[in-house]
Motif scaffolding. Structure first.
Motif, PDB file in Angstrom:
ATOM      1  N   ALA A  19       0.828  -1.208   0.000  1.00  0.00           N
ATOM      2  CA  ALA A  19       0.000   0.000   0.000  1.00  0.00           C
ATOM      3  C   ALA A  19       0.865   1.262   0.000  1.00  0.00           C
ATOM      4  O   ALA A  19       0.619   2.213  -0.753  1.00  0.00           O
ATOM      5  CB  ALA A  19      -0.938  -0.021   1.202  1.00  0.00           C
ATOM      6  N   ALA A  20       1.900   1.270   0.864  1.00  0.00           N
ATOM      7  CA  ALA A  20       2.800   2.432   0.936  1.00  0.00           C
ATOM      8  C   ALA A  20       3.563   2.593  -0.379  1.00  0.00           C
ATOM      9  O   ALA A  20       3.730   3.711  -0.881  1.00  0.00           O
ATOM     10  CB  ALA A  20       3.775   2.265   2.097  1.00  0.00           C
ATOM     11  N   LEU A  21       3.984   1.475  -0.939  1.00  0.00           N
ATOM     12  CA  LEU A  21       4.734   1.511  -2.197  1.00  0.00           C
ATOM     13  C   LEU A  21       3.851   2.061  -3.321  1.00  0.00           C
ATOM     14  O   LEU A  21       4.296   2.876  -4.132  1.00  0.00           O
ATOM     15  CB  LEU A  21       5.226   0.098  -2.535  1.00  0.00           C
ATOM     16  N   TYR A  22       2.611   1.623  -3.329  1.00  0.00           N
ATOM     17  CA  TYR A  22       1.662   2.100  -4.339  1.00  0.00           C
ATOM     18  C   TYR A  22       1.511   3.618  -4.264  1.00  0.00           C
ATOM     19  O   TYR A  22       1.571   4.316  -5.283  1.00  0.00           O
ATOM     20  CB  TYR A  22       0.318   1.389  -4.140  1.00  0.00           C
ATOM     21  N   GLY A  23       1.356   4.146  -3.048  1.00  0.00           N
ATOM     22  CA  GLY A  23       1.196   5.590  -2.859  1.00  0.00           C
ATOM     23  C   GLY A  23       2.424   6.356  -3.339  1.00  0.00           C
ATOM     24  O   GLY A  23       2.312   7.372  -4.029  1.00  0.00           O
ATOM     25  N   GLN A  24       3.603   5.837  -2.979  1.00  0.00           N
ATOM     26  CA  GLN A  24       4.846   6.524  -3.375  1.00  0.00           C
ATOM     27  C   GLN A  24       5.063   6.456  -4.886  1.00  0.00           C
ATOM     28  O   GLN A  24       5.519   7.422  -5.499  1.00  0.00           O
ATOM     29  CB  GLN A  24       6.032   5.901  -2.633  1.00  0.00           C
ATOM     30  N   LEU A  25       4.742   5.306  -5.478  1.00  0.00           N
ATOM     31  CA  LEU A  25       4.909   5.166  -6.935  1.00  0.00           C
ATOM     32  C   LEU A  25       3.919   6.050  -7.693  1.00  0.00           C
ATOM     33  O   LEU A  25       4.238   6.598  -8.746  1.00  0.00           O
ATOM     34  CB  LEU A  25       4.722   3.698  -7.359  1.00  0.00           C
ATOM     35  N   GLN A  26       2.735   6.190  -7.118  1.00  0.00           N
ATOM     36  CA  GLN A  26       1.720   7.047  -7.748  1.00  0.00           C
ATOM     37  C   GLN A  26       2.208   8.501  -7.774  1.00  0.00           C
ATOM     38  O   GLN A  26       2.087   9.187  -8.798  1.00  0.00           O
ATOM     39  CB  GLN A  26       0.425   6.937  -6.945  1.00  0.00           C
ATOM     40  N   ALA A  27       2.773   8.934  -6.644  1.00  0.00           N
ATOM     41  CA  ALA A  27       3.299  10.306  -6.557  1.00  0.00           C
ATOM     42  C   ALA A  27       4.471  10.488  -7.522  1.00  0.00           C
ATOM     43  O   ALA A  27       4.580  11.508  -8.202  1.00  0.00           O
ATOM     44  CB  ALA A  27       3.734  10.601  -5.123  1.00  0.00           C
ATOM     45  N   LEU A  28       5.328   9.459  -7.586  1.00  0.00           N
ATOM     46  CA  LEU A  28       6.490   9.523  -8.487  1.00  0.00           C
ATOM     47  C   LEU A  28       6.032   9.606  -9.943  1.00  0.00           C
ATOM     48  O   LEU A  28       6.565  10.389 -10.739  1.00  0.00           O
ATOM     49  CB  LEU A  28       7.362   8.270  -8.280  1.00  0.00           C
ATOM     50  N   ARG A  29       5.035   8.814 -10.267  1.00  0.00           N
ATOM     51  CA  ARG A  29       4.544   8.796 -11.644  1.00  0.00           C
ATOM     52  C   ARG A  29       3.926  10.154 -12.022  1.00  0.00           C
ATOM     53  O   ARG A  29       4.079  10.622 -13.144  1.00  0.00           O
ATOM     54  CB  ARG A  29       3.504   7.692 -11.824  1.00  0.00           C
ATOM     55  N   ALA A  30       3.229  10.771 -11.065  1.00  0.00           N
ATOM     56  CA  ALA A  30       2.638  12.085 -11.329  1.00  0.00           C
ATOM     57  C   ALA A  30       3.732  13.112 -11.631  1.00  0.00           C
ATOM     58  O   ALA A  30       3.618  13.920 -12.564  1.00  0.00           O
ATOM     59  CB  ALA A  30       1.804  12.523 -10.127  1.00  0.00           C
ATOM     60  N   ARG A  31       4.810  13.050 -10.835  1.00  0.00           N
ATOM     61  CA  ARG A  31       5.926  13.987 -11.058  1.00  0.00           C
ATOM     62  C   ARG A  31       6.602  13.716 -12.396  1.00  0.00           C
ATOM     63  O   ARG A  31       6.924  14.629 -13.151  1.00  0.00           O
ATOM     64  CB  ARG A  31       6.952  13.853  -9.930  1.00  0.00           C
TER      65      ARG A  31
END
Lengths: 157, 180
Positions: free
Chosen positions: A94-106
């Motif tokens: 779950a934490a990884l998903y959130g961080q990857l989502q933010a990274l992908r947005a950037r």
């Protein structure tokens, strides 16, 4: 006085359905027991199963749109893992998903500015030798949920 | 227009017509849905990892299931099995050695056979024709180490398999923790 005789026994005039029902029930039970429905499983697809070049040292914190996002996965204990990479540090899906989502947005914003497509971003998962298959799948799933389309695996480190 | 009525039961004989109707519908349903006598080669004893995401593969004709298990629980040496044709031409699940007695990688050769045809090389026609739609499904034990899986992924890459799928068990999405 008119005597009423015993009431005549009524038999069905149609065909006897009992053997049919017996056979049909046997077929039904056979199909129910022998059938494989496979509804409890599905598949996680990867279009680039193995990415050339293994995981070297520690991944940096810079975000480059030209290089694949590298996620280094290590096993901290048989039941736990840690995923690290470009601004990523997570110990569960779950934490990884959130961080990857933010990274992908950037990265998406940077790609748009460079005139490239978001689907060009690739992810390289680099698990350690002792990382469990379940954890590899968890990391891959987190990347897929975050919207990355090209996901590959590096040699074990 | 005349209306049809369900015939009434007579003298203690139950009317079985609705029962037969329902049972026939169930039989037709099971005949259409159940896959009987179709073996994908998947080893159902393997406990696969769980995932929320996942898709179904519609074209199972172009898929080869590779069952991957470690030799022992803590071992990093894989045992790979798949449905392949034996000497008599029958399809059966057999072990594919990563290095057999003659030094050949049976996993790579099998994948190349499905991918590139009998000649195991790119190009060709008829029995040597390439199959670009060929996919591999890896059915691995959820507890096995990545070191066990890695040689199989390398074999897939060597055989130029375009799509590799991990067989996973469906997991329900976890509800978010309540803030109350």
């Amino acid at each position: 006085m008119k005597m009423k005789g015993a009431k005549a026994v009524h038999y069905e005039s149609g065909p006897n359905m009992t053997p049919l029902v017996d056979v049909v029930m046997v077929i039904l039970i056979f199909l129910m027991l022998a059938g494989q429905f496979g509804g409890a499983e599905h598949y996680l697809a990867s279009n680039m199963p193995l990415v050339k070049g293994g995981s070297g040292g520690e991944p940096g914190n810079s975000v480059s749109i030209d290089e694949p996002v590298e996620i280094r996965v290590d096993s901290t204990s048989p039941d736990h893992f840690v995923a690290r990479g470009n601004t990523i540090n997570a110990t569960d899906g779950a934490a990884l998903y959130g961080q990857l989502q933010a990274l992908r947005a950037r990265m998406g914003a940077a790609l748009k500015a460079a005139g490239k497509k978001e689907s060009d971003i690739s992810v390289k998962i680099a698990p350690g030798r002792s990382v469990r298959f379940q954890h590899v799948v968890t990391v891959q799933e987190a990347a897929m949920r975050a919207g990355f389309e090209k996901i590959g695996f590096a040699s074990a480190h | 227009m005349s209306k049809h009525h369900i015939p009434e039961a007579h003298g203690g004989h139950p009317n079985v017509t609705p029962l037969i109707d329902v049972v026939m519908v169930l039989i037709v349903f099971f005949m259409l849905v159940a896959k009987i006598g179709v073996s994908t080669g998947a080893d159902t004893k393997i406990k696969v990892p769980a995932s929320i995401l996942g898709t179904d593969i519609k074209d199972m004709g172009n898929v080869l299931f590779l069952n991957v298990t470690p030799q022992t629980k803590e071992s990093d040496v894989p045992i790979v099995t798949a449905n392949v044709k034996n000497a008599s031409g029958a399809t059966e699940r057999a072990e594919l050695k990563l290095q057999n007695a003659t030094g050949q990688n049976e996993v790579v050769n099998t994948l190349k056979f499905f991918r590139f045809g009998k000649d195991l090389k790119r190009g060709g026609t008829n029995e040597n024709a390439d199959n670009d739609n060929f996919q591999v499904v890896i059915r691995g034990d959820f507890e096995m180490h990545y070191a066990v899986l890695e040689p199989v992924l390398i074999a897939c890459a060597e055989a130029a398999v375009k799509t590799v799928n991990f067989n996973t068990a469906k997991k329900m999405e976890e509800a978010p923790a309540s803030s109350h």
